[in-house]
Design a protein around this motif. Structure first.
Motif, PDB file in Angstrom:
ATOM      1  N   GLY A   9      11.062  -6.099   1.729  1.00 23.16           N
ATOM      2  CA  GLY A   9      10.028  -6.257   0.721  1.00 23.16           C
ATOM      3  C   GLY A   9       9.282  -7.562   0.827  1.00 23.16           C
ATOM      4  N   GLY A  10       9.007  -8.002   2.064  1.00 23.68           N
ATOM      5  CA  GLY A  10       8.170  -9.175   2.276  1.00 23.68           C
ATOM      6  C   GLY A  10       6.713  -8.778   2.387  1.00 23.68           C
ATOM      7  N   MET A  11       5.926  -9.625   3.004  1.00 20.47           N
ATOM      8  CA  MET A  11       4.484  -9.383   3.101  1.00 20.47           C
ATOM      9  C   MET A  11       4.167  -8.073   3.831  1.00 20.47           C
ATOM     10  SD  MET A  11       2.805 -11.859   1.639  1.00 20.47           S
ATOM     11  CE  MET A  11       2.542 -13.615   1.453  1.00 20.47           C
ATOM     12  N   ALA A  12       4.845  -7.842   4.953  1.00 21.26           N
ATOM     13  CA  ALA A  12       4.571  -6.633   5.730  1.00 21.26           C
ATOM     14  C   ALA A  12       4.979  -5.393   4.954  1.00 21.26           C
ATOM     15  CB  ALA A  12       5.296  -6.700   7.075  1.00 21.26           C
ATOM     16  N   GLY A  13       6.190  -5.390   4.412  1.00 23.02           N
ATOM     17  CA  GLY A  13       6.683  -4.214   3.711  1.00 23.02           C
ATOM     18  C   GLY A  13       5.885  -3.893   2.465  1.00 23.02           C
ATOM     19  N   LEU A  14       5.539  -4.916   1.679  1.00 23.52           N
ATOM     20  CA  LEU A  14       4.789  -4.679   0.447  1.00 23.52           C
ATOM     21  C   LEU A  14       3.373  -4.192   0.736  1.00 23.52           C
ATOM     22  CD1 LEU A  14       5.919  -7.816  -1.579  1.00 23.52           C
ATOM     23  CD2 LEU A  14       6.620  -5.441  -1.985  1.00 23.52           C
ATOM     24  N   SER A  15       2.726  -4.782   1.734  1.00 20.84           N
ATOM     25  CA  SER A  15       1.366  -4.328   2.062  1.00 20.84           C
ATOM     26  C   SER A  15       1.392  -2.895   2.583  1.00 20.84           C
ATOM     27  CB  SER A  15       0.714  -5.273   3.077  1.00 20.84           C
ATOM     28  OG  SER A  15       1.448  -5.334   4.287  1.00 20.84           O
ATOM     29  N   ALA A  16       2.381  -2.553   3.399  1.00 19.72           N
ATOM     30  CA  ALA A  16       2.486  -1.177   3.883  1.00 19.72           C
ATOM     31  C   ALA A  16       2.684  -0.208   2.730  1.00 19.72           C
ATOM     32  CB  ALA A  16       3.631  -1.059   4.875  1.00 19.72           C
ATOM     33  N   ALA A  17       3.562  -0.576   1.792  1.00 22.61           N
ATOM     34  CA  ALA A  17       3.808   0.285   0.643  1.00 22.61           C
ATOM     35  C   ALA A  17       2.534   0.504  -0.162  1.00 22.61           C
ATOM     36  CB  ALA A  17       4.902  -0.328  -0.227  1.00 22.61           C
ATOM     37  N   LEU A  18       1.822  -0.567  -0.420  1.00 26.19           N
ATOM     38  CA  LEU A  18       0.611  -0.491  -1.232  1.00 26.19           C
ATOM     39  C   LEU A  18      -0.464   0.341  -0.533  1.00 26.19           C
ATOM     40  CD1 LEU A  18      -0.008  -1.806  -3.982  1.00 26.19           C
ATOM     41  CD2 LEU A  18      -1.185  -3.621  -2.748  1.00 26.19           C
ATOM     42  N   PHE A  19      -0.697   0.061   0.740  1.00 24.67           N
ATOM     43  CA  PHE A  19      -1.765   0.759   1.459  1.00 24.67           C
ATOM     44  C   PHE A  19      -1.438   2.250   1.621  1.00 24.67           C
ATOM     45  CE2 PHE A  19      -2.662  -3.418   3.996  1.00 24.67           C
ATOM     46  CZ  PHE A  19      -3.030  -4.048   2.814  1.00 24.67           C
ATOM     47  N   CYS A  20      -0.171   2.575   1.861  1.00 20.89           N
ATOM     48  CA  CYS A  20       0.213   3.976   2.031  1.00 20.89           C
ATOM     49  C   CYS A  20       0.157   4.727   0.704  1.00 20.89           C
ATOM     50  CB  CYS A  20       1.623   4.079   2.619  1.00 20.89           C
ATOM     51  SG  CYS A  20       1.750   3.580   4.349  1.00 20.89           S
ATOM     52  N   ALA A  21       0.646   4.117  -0.369  1.00 23.31           N
ATOM     53  CA  ALA A  21       0.641   4.784  -1.667  1.00 23.31           C
ATOM     54  C   ALA A  21      -0.776   5.081  -2.123  1.00 23.31           C
ATOM     55  CB  ALA A  21       1.356   3.910  -2.701  1.00 23.31           C
ATOM     56  N   ARG A  22      -1.716   4.211  -1.781  1.00 21.80           N
ATOM     57  CA  ARG A  22      -3.101   4.433  -2.208  1.00 21.80           C
ATOM     58  C   ARG A  22      -3.790   5.525  -1.399  1.00 21.80           C
ATOM     59  NH1 ARG A  22      -5.293  -1.481  -4.356  1.00 21.80           N
ATOM     60  NH2 ARG A  22      -3.664  -1.651  -5.953  1.00 21.80           N
ATOM     61  N   ARG A  23      -3.079   6.040  -0.402  1.00 22.66           N
ATOM     62  CA  ARG A  23      -3.559   7.224   0.317  1.00 22.66           C
ATOM     63  C   ARG A  23      -2.771   8.470  -0.092  1.00 22.66           C
ATOM     64  NH1 ARG A  23      -4.840   2.965   3.548  1.00 22.66           N
ATOM     65  NH2 ARG A  23      -6.622   3.148   4.972  1.00 22.66           N
ATOM     66  N   GLY A  24      -2.007   8.353  -1.166  1.00 20.65           N
ATOM     67  CA  GLY A  24      -1.335   9.520  -1.724  1.00 20.65           C
ATOM     68  C   GLY A  24       0.089   9.753  -1.256  1.00 20.65           C
ATOM     69  N   HIS A  25       0.694   8.799  -0.552  1.00 23.96           N
ATOM     70  CA  HIS A  25       2.069   8.965  -0.061  1.00 23.96           C
ATOM     71  C   HIS A  25       3.058   8.323  -1.042  1.00 23.96           C
ATOM     72  CE1 HIS A  25       0.192  10.362   3.601  1.00 23.96           C
ATOM     73  NE2 HIS A  25      -0.519   9.243   3.657  1.00 23.96           N
ATOM     74  N   ARG A  26       4.311   8.750  -0.950  1.00 23.57           N
ATOM     75  CA  ARG A  26       5.367   8.202  -1.800  1.00 23.57           C
ATOM     76  C   ARG A  26       6.199   7.222  -0.983  1.00 23.57           C
ATOM     77  NH1 ARG A  26       6.087  10.131  -6.709  1.00 23.57           N
ATOM     78  NH2 ARG A  26       5.080  12.084  -7.322  1.00 23.57           N
ATOM     79  N   VAL A  27       6.394   6.021  -1.527  1.00 22.73           N
ATOM     80  CA  VAL A  27       7.037   4.952  -0.773  1.00 22.73           C
ATOM     81  C   VAL A  27       8.193   4.372  -1.581  1.00 22.73           C
ATOM     82  CG1 VAL A  27       6.684   2.803   0.489  1.00 22.73           C
ATOM     83  CG2 VAL A  27       4.754   4.383   0.175  1.00 22.73           C
ATOM     84  N   THR A  28       9.334   4.215  -0.909  1.00 24.28           N
ATOM     85  CA  THR A  28      10.469   3.493  -1.469  1.00 24.28           C
ATOM     86  C   THR A  28      10.668   2.228  -0.642  1.00 24.28           C
ATOM     87  OG1 THR A  28      11.556   5.519  -2.211  1.00 24.28           O
ATOM     88  CG2 THR A  28      12.930   3.549  -2.014  1.00 24.28           C
ATOM     89  N   VAL A  29      10.616   1.079  -1.293  1.00 27.15           N
ATOM     90  CA  VAL A  29      10.829  -0.205  -0.625  1.00 27.15           C
ATOM     91  C   VAL A  29      12.240  -0.674  -0.942  1.00 27.15           C
ATOM     92  CG1 VAL A  29      10.059  -2.597  -0.377  1.00 27.15           C
ATOM     93  CG2 VAL A  29       8.381  -0.784  -0.818  1.00 27.15           C
ATOM     94  N   LEU A  30      13.012  -0.957   0.093  1.00 26.92           N
ATOM     95  CA  LEU A  30      14.385  -1.426  -0.054  1.00 26.92           C
ATOM     96  C   LEU A  30      14.436  -2.892   0.329  1.00 26.92           C
ATOM     97  CD1 LEU A  30      16.135   1.647   1.624  1.00 26.92           C
ATOM     98  CD2 LEU A  30      15.745   1.249  -0.822  1.00 26.92           C
ATOM     99  N   GLU A  31      14.656  -3.763  -0.654  1.00 30.64           N
ATOM    100  CA  GLU A  31      14.645  -5.208  -0.455  1.00 30.64           C
ATOM    101  C   GLU A  31      16.028  -5.763  -0.762  1.00 30.64           C
ATOM    102  OE1 GLU A  31      14.519  -8.952   0.077  1.00 30.64           O
ATOM    103  OE2 GLU A  31      12.810  -7.741   0.722  1.00 30.64           O
ATOM    104  N   ARG A  32      16.626  -6.462   0.205  1.00 32.27           N
ATOM    105  CA  ARG A  32      18.000  -6.928   0.026  1.00 32.27           C
ATOM    106  C   ARG A  32      18.118  -8.081  -0.956  1.00 32.27           C
ATOM    107  NH1 ARG A  32      19.486 -10.019   5.724  1.00 32.27           N
ATOM    108  NH2 ARG A  32      17.838 -11.594   5.640  1.00 32.27           N
ATOM    109  N   ASP A  33      17.080  -8.926  -1.083  1.00 33.03           N
ATOM    110  CA  ASP A  33      17.151 -10.006  -2.061  1.00 33.03           C
ATOM    111  C   ASP A  33      17.115  -9.414  -3.468  1.00 33.03           C
ATOM    112  OD1 ASP A  33      17.252 -11.787  -0.004  1.00 33.03           O
ATOM    113  OD2 ASP A  33      15.211 -12.533  -0.241  1.00 33.03           O
ATOM    114  N   VAL A  34      17.920  -9.969  -4.345  1.00 32.38           N
ATOM    115  CA  VAL A  34      18.105  -9.388  -5.673  1.00 32.38           C
ATOM    116  C   VAL A  34      16.980  -9.755  -6.626  1.00 32.38           C
ATOM    117  CG1 VAL A  34      19.623  -9.324  -7.689  1.00 32.38           C
ATOM    118  CG2 VAL A  34      20.614  -9.336  -5.379  1.00 32.38           C
TER     119      VAL A  34
END
Length: 470
Positions: A9-34
């Motif tokens: 859930g860093g810069m790459a993961g969060l941007s991918a999640a955001l950009f993909c979700a805004r095209r109608g996809h469902r995204v689960t981000v798994l971030e190890r930091d609590v």
């Protein structure tokens, strides 16, 4: 609709999640930091615990390419960054002091910036961010080319998806548990330096210096860098060779202060602010390239490497976030082919190599020259000007850029990844001006403005000479 599992859930993961979700996809981000992102830029910088991001409290610059991607994919995030105190700064020093400029970068602290992106992902319909989720392996289906179908968590849960995105950063080991005989070995080139950073807050009535000069300068044995940031803060950084016996000396705040005050480049910044916090140090810095496809095609499908997991470059150039955002944009735009996992894997790898690999390859060339310069500085010598035609042309371009607006703008656009080196060298006007500037004369010796090696050791309290390697 594609179900996407993003690991990291860093810069790459969060941007991918955001950009993909805004095209109608469902995204689960798994971030190890609590910990989740606090509100407010100062709280995020001071209190957000991000052990998985060793560079979190080091200097950052968010290049023009990252701003352009946000304009296209998430202009609301760009607006939120500005409201949180980030500042637009011109790509070209010739625009410094002007109210309007087309090409710009963002000045912000890494954690202040990332907190805005994290909150945007948390709010986004179609995105679920799970903090404290530790991924321990991949779920796969056997075949001529194994297909990844999800990830396994440390408590035994399997999170399934049509695509797994490894955004786990430069030291990801997600694919290590797979038996993939065709998996290419990572390509690694050590940068050869350590990176030290300290943050500052501007004193009342003070402003950052005019941005009409380079933000980096070389002392031969070291380089110093200055970075404007958000909310009336800035940072100073220093790089030293990993072979330098003095490489830990600057971790002492008193030695740090004496050194930055002795270097005119950093002194003009330091006098305007007060230090906030310790001197941070980062090592194990590499240019690293990992691919999931070799000459015979993909070693695995259903899995892609994103951002630093695929391609990491020298952080002093600030390219990481821009490359990650461009990578995430391509990922989101290419999901129309996800029903053909093999084709998707091939095309994503080829796009990455063609569009991002150029920055990896040019960085290796630049770092080789930088290592030679530092090695000469440790010996108390000045490096010879380059004689290789290409290196000479680029050095001449940098020498001319400070006073020639056409050359300066071109070099600035390349530095911010808005054009490629090939496009810059294809600009006939730029090349003609540089060739005329060079003529038949040798390049002037590099101007070093600051303490020499012996003076540096004196500032650090060393009584005898330590020039050389450890």
């Amino acid at each position: 609709m594609t179900r996407i599992v993003v690991v990291g859930g860093g810069m790459a993961g969060l941007s991918a999640a955001l950009f993909c979700a805004r095209r109608g996809h469902r995204v689960t981000v798994l971030e190890r930091d609590v910990a989740t992102a606090p509100d407010g830029p100062d709280t995020a910088f001071d209190a957000w615990h991000r052990p998985g991001v060793p560079q979190a409290r080091h200097s950052h610059k968010f290049l023009g390419r990252s701003c352009r991607v946000l304009e296209q994919e998430a202009p609301d995030v760009l607006d939120a960054l500005l409201r949180a105190g980030a500042a637009r700064v011109p790509v070209s020093r010739f625009d410094a002091g002007r109210g309007e400029f087309t090409d710009y970068a963002l000045a912000a602290r890494r954690l202040a910036y990332e907190a805005v992106l994290r909150r945007a992902a948390d709010r986004e319909p179609g995105v679920v961010v799970r903090a404290g989720a530790r991924v321990v392996g991949l779920a796969t289906v056997a075949g001529d080319v194994p297909r990844v179908t999800g990830v396994r968590l440390d408590r035994g849960e399997v999170v399934s998806g049509d695509l797994v995105v490894d955004a786990g950063g430069r030291h990801t080991r997600l694919a290590d548990g797979l038996d993939l005989p065709n998996l290419p070995s990572p390509e690694v080139h050590t940068c050869g330096f350590v990176y030290l950073t300290r943050h500052y807050r501007l004193l009342p009535g003070q402003e950052i210096p005019a941005l009409d000069r380079p933000l980096a300068t070389s002392l031969g044995y070291a380089a110093t860098l200055a970075f404007p940031a958000d909310s009336r803060t800035f940072s100073l950084s220093v790089t030293l060779s990993t072979e330098d016996p003095m490489r830990h000396a600057l971790r002492n705040p008193e030695v740090w202060d004496r050194f930055v005050d002795a270097v005119p480049h950093t002194a003009r910044w330091a006098v305007r602010g007060v230090p906030e916090g310790p001197v941070h140090m980062m090592s194990r810095i590499e240019n690293r390239r990992q691919r999931l496809a070799g000459p015979d095609g993909p070693a695995v499908v259903g899995l892609v490497l994103l951002g630093d997991a695929a391609l990491q470059t020298n952080p002093t150039y600030g390219r990481g976030v821009s490359l990650a955002f461009a990578h995430a944009q391509q990922l989101a735009g290419g999901l129309e082919f996800i029903d053909d996992p093999y084709r998707f894997a091939v095309e994503f790898d080829e796009w990455t190599e063609r569009n991002l690999g150029v920055w990896y390859r040019t960085q290796i060339v630049a770092d080789s020259a930088g290592l030679a310069r530092m090695a000469a500085g440790l010996r108390g010598e000045r490096p010879d000007p380059p004689t290789d035609p290409f290196a000479r042309l680029m050095a001449g371009m940098e020498d001319l850029a400070a006073r020639d607006e056409v050359v300066g703008r071109g070099l600035g656009r390349m530095a911010h990844l808005l054009i490629t080196p090939t496009q810059l060298l294809g600009d006939r006007e730029v090349v003609q001006r540089v060739v005329a500037h060079l003529g038949d004369r040798p390049l002037p010796a590099e101007q070093l403005d600051g303490p020499d090696r012996a003076e540096f050791e004196g500032l650090a309290g060393v009584s005898g000479p330590m020039t050389g390697v450890s």
